[in-house]
Design a protein around this motif. Structure first.
Motif, PDB file in Angstrom:
ATOM      1  N   UNK A 255       0.820  -1.207   0.000  1.00 56.53           N
ATOM      2  CA  UNK A 255       0.000   0.000   0.000  1.00 56.53           C
ATOM      3  C   UNK A 255       0.855   1.259   0.000  1.00 56.53           C
ATOM      4  N   UNK A 256       0.243   2.354  -0.478  1.00 56.22           N
ATOM      5  CA  UNK A 256       0.863   3.665  -0.353  1.00 56.22           C
ATOM      6  C   UNK A 256      -0.216   4.655   0.085  1.00 56.22           C
ATOM      7  N   UNK A 257       0.225   5.808   0.533  1.00 56.57           N
ATOM      8  CA  UNK A 257      -0.711   6.828   1.012  1.00 56.57           C
ATOM      9  C   UNK A 257      -0.509   8.096   0.186  1.00 56.57           C
ATOM     10  N   UNK A 258      -1.607   8.746  -0.138  1.00 61.00           N
ATOM     11  CA  UNK A 258      -1.567  10.012  -0.866  1.00 61.00           C
ATOM     12  C   UNK A 258      -2.232  11.086  -0.018  1.00 61.00           C
ATOM     13  N   UNK A 259      -1.564  12.224   0.103  1.00 59.78           N
ATOM     14  CA  UNK A 259      -2.103  13.368   0.842  1.00 59.78           C
ATOM     15  C   UNK A 259      -2.262  14.534  -0.130  1.00 59.78           C
ATOM     16  N   UNK A 260      -3.314  14.489  -0.901  1.00 59.20           N
ATOM     17  CA  UNK A 260      -3.668  15.601  -1.758  1.00 59.20           C
ATOM     18  C   UNK A 260      -4.839  16.347  -1.150  1.00 59.20           C
ATOM     19  N   UNK A 261      -5.609  17.035  -1.967  1.00 60.00           N
ATOM     20  CA  UNK A 261      -6.842  17.657  -1.482  1.00 60.00           C
ATOM     21  C   UNK A 261      -7.709  16.606  -0.816  1.00 60.00           C
TER      22      UNK A 261
END
Length: 522
Positions: A255-261
């Protein structure tokens, strides 16, 4: 020199990157195109605008002396494009269009009469944005356009491949989002296709694998997009798939994590595990193991998406820190950590500022903040909001670990660093909070946090398209995903992680109260 020309036709613009086989980015460009929104919930784009933007960015990304080995296409998913004799028969209906609510209800009822649960059958929650519902609506409101239709495509990438002479194709990742795919069979569903009123002969052919050569550019390519005839066309997965490949590659259970809007936990998992799309009562929020289940190669891409991540942080800086910029806010957080150490603020925040998708799906839910203390100041509140986003995302990791521990599959390595991308990844304090809440090392690839959210997402998507394209053309390459690149790793603090773990069940329970509050005044 050999190059892979990657084109991402996204929601608002066309982006290109030219990669050599060592993974070096040789050139790139972007060009916007307009979106038409109507008062009745319509959202449309002109496919000719996609073509013009593609021509512009390709001209800026093809320096002399580079042989284009393949044109690798990706882009926004879940659009409805009616292909006519000479281009689209009408403007494309975009994935956020809300006008087909009536038709979605009708399809659901038609399928229920056959004892078919539309959500479970297709693997995802279906609503007015389903392309099945969009088509049924057009059959009622614009039958002349239906009569002019010779094929259907479901995104700008598929449309461009069609215009370049490859025929009508759709990648399975995009197909999974349409409400037309039998998720178990990974084939178009005859029952849903019939309920939507679609002639099966209009449906595109599904590609196989994470990318497939679907043809070569035709004699019109020079005029359309500025490329010579004979360039292989690779249809890569839709942008959700290529972004994941660009971050973690094609490995499963990573897994990976994205911190966008918005924010999400995403990863490719083995297809043998069927999606859980059971919903709650019609009057309450429905709980899912993930908000999206999409086919990707031999696996399934699971995305647990929180609607407000960077948006929640930006709101908190405006509401609590008087519009302070993120860099100064991070300095305040560093000072707070120096004084108080790592660990929970004592606040529990549900970041549902405009509805939610995970860990519950409820468009009416609104944010909640609990645990206020008279000794807390504005920086404490800001830190609590960042914790709340981390908690919301952490429920997906807990679900993943539970599934892997109880199944026969390989267990997730919880000691391996988890890669983070997106604009919010630039915040070291937020990455430390993620490490402690997740109890996982957090890896920021070099350069990923220094760019804007859009640029970080662009990089991952185009890298993923390059990897998919190189594999499809069977090139010997060294294009690596972001997770395999050097960068900064922040490790969890054991005592802070233990304290956060004790609070996680309480944070999850707060969603039930927030859902009830969200119904007030409706």
């Amino acid at each position: 020199m050999i190059g892979l020309l990657c084109l991402d036709l996204g929601t608002s613009s066309a982006k290109t990157a030219l990669f050599d086989l060592e993974g070096r980015r040789l050139a790139g460009a972007s060009a916007p195109y307009p979106t038409l929104s109507t008062s009745d919930g319509g959202v449309e784009q002109e496919p000719e605008d996609w073509i013009r933007a593609a021509r512009t960015v390709i001209a800026r990304s093809t320096p002399p002396g580079v042989d284009i080995e393949a044109l690798c296409l990706t882009g926004q998913m879940q659009d409805l494009i009616l292909e006519g004799d000479h281009g689209a028969a009408r403007p494309a209906i975009i994935y956020s269009d809300q006008r087909a609510a009536r038709e979605a209800r009708e399809i659901r009822e038609d399928l229920a009469h056959k004892s078919i649960d539309w959500d479970a059958h297709c693997g995802n929650r279906q609503d007015a944005t389903s392309c099945a519902a969009m088509f049924r609506r057009l059959a009622r409101t614009d039958p002349d356009a239906i009569d002019r239709t010779r094929a259907l495509t479901f995104g700008p990438a598929g449309h461009l491949a069609h215009r370049l002479g490859a025929g009508a194709w759709c990648d399975p990742t995009t197909a999974s989002a349409l409400g037309l795919l039998d998720a178990a069979a990974r084939a178009w569903s005859p029952d849903v296709v019939r309920a939507a009123g679609i002639d099966p002969g209009l449906l595109p052919t599904l590609t196989s694998g994470p990318g497939q050569v679907v043809g070569s550019t035709n004699a019109d390519a020079r005029e359309l997009i500025g490329l010579d005839a004979g360039v292989p066309i690779v249809l890569a997965p839709g942008d959700a798939g290529t972004a994941t490949i660009g971050v973690t590659g094609l490995d499963t259970d990573r897994d990976h994590v994205s911190l966008g809007t918005s924010g999400w936990i995403a990863g490719i998992h083995r297809h043998e595990e069927g999606p859980d799309t059971t919903g709650g009562s019609p009057d309450g929020p429905s709980q899912h193991e993930a908000s999206h289940h999409l086919a990707l190669g031999d696996g399934q891409l699971r995305i647990s998406a929180v609607l407000s991540a960077g948006a929640a942080a930006a709101w908190a800086r405006e509401a609590f820190l008087r519009g302070m910029g993120s860099f100064i806010a991070d300095q305040r957080l560093e000072h707070r950590a120096h004084e108080h150490g790592r660990g929970p603020t004592g606040l529990l925040f549900v970041p549902a500022l405009a509805g939610e998708r995970y860990p519950v799906r409820d468009d009416g839910m609104r944010a909640a903040l609990m645990g206020l203390d008279a000794r807390m100041d504005a920086v404490d509140l800001y830190a609590g909001v960042l914790e709340g986003v981390a908690f919301a995302l952490s429920h997906a990791l807990k679900d993943t670990s539970s599934r892997m521990e109880t199944g026969a599959q390989k267990s997730v390595d919880t000691t391996a660093p988890m890669t983070v991308v997106g604009g919010g990844a630039a915040s070291a304090p937020w990455r430390r909070i993620l490490a402690d809440v997740f109890d996982r090392p957090i890896h920021l690839p070099r350069g990923a946090g220094a760019s804007s959210e859009a640029e970080a997402q662009l990089e991952a998507t185009l890298i993923g398209a390059a990897i998919a394209g190189a594999e499809a053309v069977r090139l010997d390459h060294r294009i690596t995903p972001l997770a395999e690149r050097e960068g900064e790793v922040l490790f969890p603090d054991s005592s802070a992680a233990a304290a956060y773990a004790e609070l996680r069940p309480a944070h999850r329970a707060l969603y039930d109260a927030a859902a009830r509050i969200g119904t007030m005044g409706r």
